[in-house]
Design a protein around this motif. Structure first.
Motif, PDB file in Angstrom:
ATOM      1  N   GLY A 104     -48.985  20.417 -20.336  1.00 31.84           N
ATOM      2  CA  GLY A 104     -47.249  21.096 -20.058  1.00 31.84           C
ATOM      3  C   GLY A 104     -46.096  19.922 -19.892  1.00 31.84           C
ATOM      4  O   GLY A 104     -46.220  18.609 -19.987  1.00 31.84           O
ATOM      5  N   SER A 164     -37.476  24.372 -11.493  1.00 34.10           N
ATOM      6  CA  SER A 164     -37.180  24.352 -13.091  1.00 34.10           C
ATOM      7  C   SER A 164     -38.538  23.286 -13.793  1.00 34.10           C
ATOM      8  O   SER A 164     -38.573  24.405 -14.439  1.00 34.10           O
ATOM      9  CB  SER A 164     -35.343  23.997 -13.186  1.00 34.10           C
ATOM     10  N   TYR A 165     -38.120  22.327 -13.907  1.00 33.15           N
ATOM     11  CA  TYR A 165     -39.088  21.258 -14.653  1.00 33.15           C
ATOM     12  C   TYR A 165     -39.396  20.246 -14.026  1.00 33.15           C
ATOM     13  O   TYR A 165     -38.496  20.128 -12.572  1.00 33.15           O
ATOM     14  CB  TYR A 165     -38.284  21.118 -15.566  1.00 33.15           C
ATOM     15  N   GLY A 171     -40.097  21.490 -26.464  1.00 26.33           N
ATOM     16  CA  GLY A 171     -40.558  20.680 -27.190  1.00 26.33           C
ATOM     17  C   GLY A 171     -41.130  19.448 -26.416  1.00 26.33           C
ATOM     18  O   GLY A 171     -42.014  20.117 -27.240  1.00 26.33           O
ATOM     19  N   GLY A 203     -49.096  26.123 -23.357  1.00 27.33           N
ATOM     20  CA  GLY A 203     -50.403  27.411 -23.642  1.00 27.33           C
ATOM     21  C   GLY A 203     -50.319  27.591 -24.814  1.00 27.33           C
ATOM     22  O   GLY A 203     -51.408  27.815 -25.694  1.00 27.33           O
ATOM     23  N   ARG A 205     -47.581  36.451 -15.446  1.00 26.32           N
ATOM     24  CA  ARG A 205     -46.263  37.751 -15.998  1.00 26.32           C
ATOM     25  C   ARG A 205     -46.326  38.372 -17.027  1.00 26.32           C
ATOM     26  O   ARG A 205     -47.507  38.705 -17.484  1.00 26.32           O
ATOM     27  CB  ARG A 205     -44.994  36.424 -16.639  1.00 26.32           C
ATOM     28  N   LYS A 239     -29.707  29.255 -13.388  1.00 21.82           N
ATOM     29  CA  LYS A 239     -28.438  30.527 -13.708  1.00 21.82           C
ATOM     30  C   LYS A 239     -27.998  31.262 -13.837  1.00 21.82           C
ATOM     31  O   LYS A 239     -29.239  31.990 -12.958  1.00 21.82           O
ATOM     32  CB  LYS A 239     -29.090  30.389 -15.003  1.00 21.82           C
ATOM     33  N   GLU A 278     -52.176  34.525 -18.411  1.00 25.81           N
ATOM     34  CA  GLU A 278     -51.073  34.490 -18.089  1.00 25.81           C
ATOM     35  C   GLU A 278     -50.590  35.586 -17.022  1.00 25.81           C
ATOM     36  O   GLU A 278     -51.055  36.170 -16.663  1.00 25.81           O
ATOM     37  CB  GLU A 278     -50.197  34.772 -19.339  1.00 25.81           C
ATOM     38  N   PRO A 280     -53.058  37.046 -13.440  1.00 22.00           N
ATOM     39  CA  PRO A 280     -52.749  35.956 -12.566  1.00 22.00           C
ATOM     40  C   PRO A 280     -54.601  34.775 -12.213  1.00 22.00           C
ATOM     41  O   PRO A 280     -55.381  35.197 -11.781  1.00 22.00           O
ATOM     42  CB  PRO A 280     -52.534  36.159 -11.145  1.00 22.00           C
ATOM     43  N   PRO A 331     -47.037  25.206 -14.215  1.00 25.36           N
ATOM     44  CA  PRO A 331     -46.003  24.083 -13.818  1.00 25.36           C
ATOM     45  C   PRO A 331     -47.007  23.663 -12.901  1.00 25.36           C
ATOM     46  O   PRO A 331     -47.232  23.929 -11.970  1.00 25.36           O
ATOM     47  CB  PRO A 331     -45.100  24.596 -13.612  1.00 25.36           C
ATOM     48  N   GLY A 370     -34.099  30.074 -18.759  1.00 26.48           N
ATOM     49  CA  GLY A 370     -34.667  29.015 -18.759  1.00 26.48           C
ATOM     50  C   GLY A 370     -34.038  27.897 -20.233  1.00 26.48           C
ATOM     51  O   GLY A 370     -32.623  27.503 -20.159  1.00 26.48           O
ATOM     52  N   GLY A 371     -34.576  27.348 -20.892  1.00 29.77           N
ATOM     53  CA  GLY A 371     -34.198  26.645 -21.943  1.00 29.77           C
ATOM     54  C   GLY A 371     -33.398  27.158 -22.914  1.00 29.77           C
ATOM     55  O   GLY A 371     -33.814  28.181 -23.573  1.00 29.77           O
TER      56      GLY A 371
HETATM   57  C1  LIG Z   1     -32.778  26.903 -15.738  1.00 26.07           C
HETATM   58  C2  LIG Z   1     -33.772  25.873 -16.866  1.00 26.07           C
HETATM   59  C3  LIG Z   1     -33.515  25.372 -18.270  1.00 26.07           C
HETATM   60  C4  LIG Z   1     -33.840  24.517 -19.104  1.00 26.07           C
HETATM   61  N1  LIG Z   1     -33.031  23.826 -19.927  1.00 26.07           N
HETATM   62  C5  LIG Z   1     -34.016  22.841 -20.423  1.00 26.07           C
HETATM   63  C6  LIG Z   1     -32.733  22.782 -22.264  1.00 26.07           C
HETATM   64  O1  LIG Z   1     -31.899  22.985 -22.469  1.00 26.07           O
HETATM   65  N2  LIG Z   1     -34.615  22.586 -23.373  1.00 26.07           N
HETATM   66  C7  LIG Z   1     -35.296  22.413 -23.031  1.00 26.07           C
HETATM   67  O2  LIG Z   1     -36.163  22.291 -23.887  1.00 26.07           O
HETATM   68  N3  LIG Z   1     -36.354  22.470 -22.006  1.00 26.07           N
HETATM   69  C8  LIG Z   1     -35.994  22.955 -20.743  1.00 26.07           C
HETATM   70  N4  LIG Z   1     -35.780  24.119 -19.657  1.00 26.07           N
HETATM   71  C9  LIG Z   1     -37.097  23.263 -19.491  1.00 26.07           C
HETATM   72  C10 LIG Z   1     -38.310  24.035 -20.658  1.00 26.07           C
HETATM   73  O3  LIG Z   1     -38.039  25.622 -19.921  1.00 26.07           O
HETATM   74  C11 LIG Z   1     -40.102  23.865 -19.861  1.00 26.07           C
HETATM   75  O4  LIG Z   1     -40.376  22.417 -20.024  1.00 26.07           O
HETATM   76  C12 LIG Z   1     -41.000  24.271 -20.442  1.00 26.07           C
HETATM   77  O5  LIG Z   1     -40.884  25.874 -20.911  1.00 26.07           O
HETATM   78  C13 LIG Z   1     -42.258  24.873 -19.477  1.00 26.07           C
HETATM   79  O6  LIG Z   1     -43.281  25.018 -20.248  1.00 26.07           O
HETATM   80  P1  LIG Z   1     -44.933  24.932 -20.368  1.00 26.07           P
HETATM   81  O7  LIG Z   1     -45.335  25.085 -20.920  1.00 26.07           O
HETATM   82  O8  LIG Z   1     -45.152  23.519 -19.695  1.00 26.07           O
HETATM   83  O9  LIG Z   1     -44.699  25.572 -18.598  1.00 26.07           O
HETATM   84  P2  LIG Z   1     -44.129  26.702 -18.085  1.00 26.07           P
HETATM   85  O10 LIG Z   1     -43.386  28.022 -19.566  1.00 26.07           O
HETATM   86  O11 LIG Z   1     -43.815  26.894 -17.079  1.00 26.07           O
HETATM   87  O12 LIG Z   1     -45.547  28.257 -18.700  1.00 26.07           O
HETATM   88  C14 LIG Z   1     -46.729  27.624 -17.057  1.00 26.07           C
HETATM   89  C15 LIG Z   1     -46.994  29.646 -17.966  1.00 26.07           C
HETATM   90  O13 LIG Z   1     -48.122  29.392 -16.625  1.00 26.07           O
HETATM   91  C16 LIG Z   1     -48.311  30.636 -16.432  1.00 26.07           C
HETATM   92  N5  LIG Z   1     -48.338  30.730 -14.914  1.00 26.07           N
HETATM   93  C17 LIG Z   1     -48.359  30.161 -14.274  1.00 26.07           C
HETATM   94  N6  LIG Z   1     -49.061  30.690 -12.785  1.00 26.07           N
HETATM   95  C18 LIG Z   1     -50.170  30.411 -13.445  1.00 26.07           C
HETATM   96  C19 LIG Z   1     -51.690  31.168 -12.654  1.00 26.07           C
HETATM   97  N7  LIG Z   1     -52.284  31.045 -11.846  1.00 26.07           N
HETATM   98  N8  LIG Z   1     -52.490  31.827 -13.773  1.00 26.07           N
HETATM   99  C20 LIG Z   1     -52.121  32.469 -14.753  1.00 26.07           C
HETATM  100  N9  LIG Z   1     -50.682  31.609 -15.547  1.00 26.07           N
HETATM  101  C21 LIG Z   1     -49.995  30.886 -14.565  1.00 26.07           C
HETATM  102  C22 LIG Z   1     -46.389  31.023 -16.235  1.00 26.07           C
HETATM  103  O14 LIG Z   1     -46.102  32.414 -15.872  1.00 26.07           O
HETATM  104  C23 LIG Z   1     -46.192  30.425 -17.312  1.00 26.07           C
HETATM  105  O15 LIG Z   1     -46.227  31.352 -18.124  1.00 26.07           O
HETATM  106  C24 LIG Z   1     -35.646  24.619 -18.710  1.00 26.07           C
HETATM  107  C25 LIG Z   1     -35.973  25.395 -17.649  1.00 26.07           C
HETATM  108  C26 LIG Z   1     -34.674  25.840 -16.570  1.00 26.07           C
HETATM  109  C27 LIG Z   1     -35.952  26.387 -15.519  1.00 26.07           C
END
Ligand SMILES: Cc1cc2nc3c(=O)[nH]c(=O)nc-3n(C[C@H](O)[C@H](O)[C@H](O)COP(=O)(O)OP(=O)(O)OC[C@H]3O[C@@H](n4cnc5c(N)ncnc54)[C@H](O)[C@@H]3O)c2cc1C
Length: 437
Positions: free
Chosen positions: A406, A379-380, A418, A38, A58, A280, A56, A217, A247, A80-81
């Motif tokens: 995403g 997680s993912y 990334g 986002g 959170r 974790k 957002e 939210p 997600p 997380g990542g």
């Molecule tokens: C434990 C763990 C370890 C990981 N390790 C790695 C790693 O080593 N390297 C790596 O590259 N990646 C890693 N990842 C994966 C990586 O963190 C994610 O793939 C990436 O951050 C996802 O980004 P995103 O923007 O797609 O989703 P998100 O980061 O989940 O962003 C989505 C956003 O939407 C918000 N949201 C949800 N519902 C609503 C709603 N109804 N209204 C408004 N907002 C809402 C959430 O709060 C969040 O901020 C890991 C993840 C976890 C959980």
């Protein structure tokens, strides 16, 4: 999530403004979710000169890229990542270098130390383990024939290979081997990994100046008519297009309602994906109580002891903490049991590796319970067996005004920060084309 008085007042102003502007759009683009996808999308829209608002749920930005700092000074860890995967083509490598963040690359990062029942495993055991992983890699590399689960693919292998497959899917995908698609696993990008000290903080700092409404939210998106009406407890935001980056676990939960429902093809794409439960648990350690042999900067795999599939990061970047990583149903159960039970399990794990004395060195801890987090729901994303096409199907725009993006939609870059970033930029480019830029 509780709202501060300041954010309530801001919310009231937002509600009033959106009521007045009911007929006109409040922004060209509404971005739902301030994770890497986002934020990258919003930054690209803003650079183009179009108006954008990020909503957002959170009280912070970054989503699943989050640096936990609650264990006291100097004990931060990425909940997380944490790795910049396939660094050769990952935009975060350069961003981390420019920000001078501490990193540890393949050449210097610690090699796993295999521990069996408290003692370092023998060379024979290490060899057996490596052989198991070697056979699993060979089976999973470019699998032929119809797609099947990782468990099915290794069903004919010996016990060491099957155990290796279980460890692999739990500790890389966060999921059990019978639930993940071999073909999807095979299409994931590979390359160098760089371990970043504070990936979440890096993401949040890089995108600090975007128009984000926190604690907001989104509960519904009404896409009847021309544009979209994005519903939140603070009012409705109208926009020409929405980029939805929540997600897939959140999409599947139904907590965000679409009116009308998303098309069947999008619904099937969401159903073809699921969320793993990579988890974790950070334990704060008292430096004075640690002995030299308790290892610094080491990654420790325990074998030979039944129980949770997990590994330990001991004193990463020299900090006085241990981080337990686990995945699959055992990790799910810990998230569901809550923080106190998870900290007790992590403590037991540490004791099984180092002996009872280390218990006294533990001064507190934090569970990163993504599985029970309502704004992550895991997680993912993993693709279920037979659903290789789901990630691409998720990328198809809905009525030229709803663009899902995403990590789940990122194809071979899925499951990463990334990938989320690149996919957010991809969605922004599609939206800008639609807006005529
Ligand atoms: C434990 C763990 C370890 C990981 N390790 C790695 C790693 O080593 N390297 C790596 O590259 N990646 C890693 N990842 C994966 C990586 O963190 C994610 O793939 C990436 O951050 C996802 O980004 P995103 O923007 O797609 O989703 P998100 O980061 O989940 O962003 C989505 C956003 O939407 C918000 N949201 C949800 N519902 C609503 C709603 N109804 N209204 C408004 N907002 C809402 C959430 O709060 C969040 O901020 C890991 C993840 C976890 C959980």
């Amino acid at each position: 999530m509780t709202l501060s008085r300041r954010s309530l007042l801001a919310g009231a102003a937002f509600l009033a403004a959106s009521t007045k502007a009911r007929a006109a759009a409040d922004a060209d683009v509404a971005v739902i979710g301030a994770g890497a996808a986002g934020l990258a999308a919003a930054a690209a829209i803003q650079r183009s000169g179009h108006s954008v608002v990020v909503l957002e749920a959170r009280g912070r930005i970054g989503g699943r890229a989050f640096t936990e700092t609650g264990l006291g000074l100097g004990r931060s860890f990425d909940a997380g990542g944490q790795y910049v995967h396939w660094a050769e083509r990952n935009p975060w490598r350069e961003i981390a270098q420019a920000a001078r963040v501490r990193t540890s690359d393949d050449a210097t990062s610690p090699w796993p130390v295999l521990v069996k029942d408290g003692a370092r495993a023998s060379e024979a055991e290490r060899r057996q383990r490596r052989a198991g992983f070697g056979r699993v890699s060979a089976v999973l590399d470019h699998p032929a024939g119809p797609d099947r689960s990782v468990a099915q693919a290794v069903a004919g292998e010996d016990e060491a290979a099957r155990a290796a497959a279980t460890g692999l899917t739990r500790l890389t995908l966060g999921e059990e081997p019978d639930r993940v698609s071999c073909a999807d696993y095979d299409q994931l990008w590979s390359g160098d990994d760089i371990w970043v000290d504070g990936y979440g903080a890096l993401v949040a700092g890089h995108y600090a100046d975007l128009p984000v409404r926190l604690d907001t939210p989104v509960t519904g998106i009404d896409w009847r008519g021309q544009g979209v009406a994005v519903e939140t407890p603070r009012g409705i935001l109208r926009a020409t297009c929405a980029i939805v980056t929540v997600p897939v676990g959140v999409l599947a939960s139904g907590s965000l309602r679409f009116t009308p429902d998303l098309p069947a093809t999008t619904g099937e794409a969401v159903a073809g994906l699921a969320m793993g439960a990579y988890t974790k648990i950070g334990l704060a350690l008292e430096p004075a109580r640690l002995r030299a042999q308790d290892l610094r900067d080491a990654v420790i795999l325990r074998s030979g002891t039944p129980g949770l599939t997990a590994y330990l990061e001991m004193q990463p970047f020299g900090k006085p903490l241990a981080v337990l990583h686990c995945g699959g149903d055992g990790a799910r159960a810990l998230c569901e049991a809550g923080e106190a039970a998870a900290l007790a399990a992590a403590t037991d794990h540490l004791v099984s590796v180092f002996g009872a004395d280390i218990r006294a060195a533990i001064t507190g801890g934090r569970l990163a319970a993504w599985w029970t987090d309502p704004f992550a729901r895991g997680s993912y994303s993993i693709a279920r067996p037979g659903h290789l096409a789901a990630r691409e199907a998720l990328r198809q725009p809905v009525a030229e005004r709803i663009f899902l993006a995403g990590e789940a939609a990122a194809g071979g870059a899925a499951m990463t920060v990334g990938g989320a970033t690149l996919d957010g930029e991809r969605a922004a480019a599609a939206v800008l084309k639609r807006l005529g830029s």
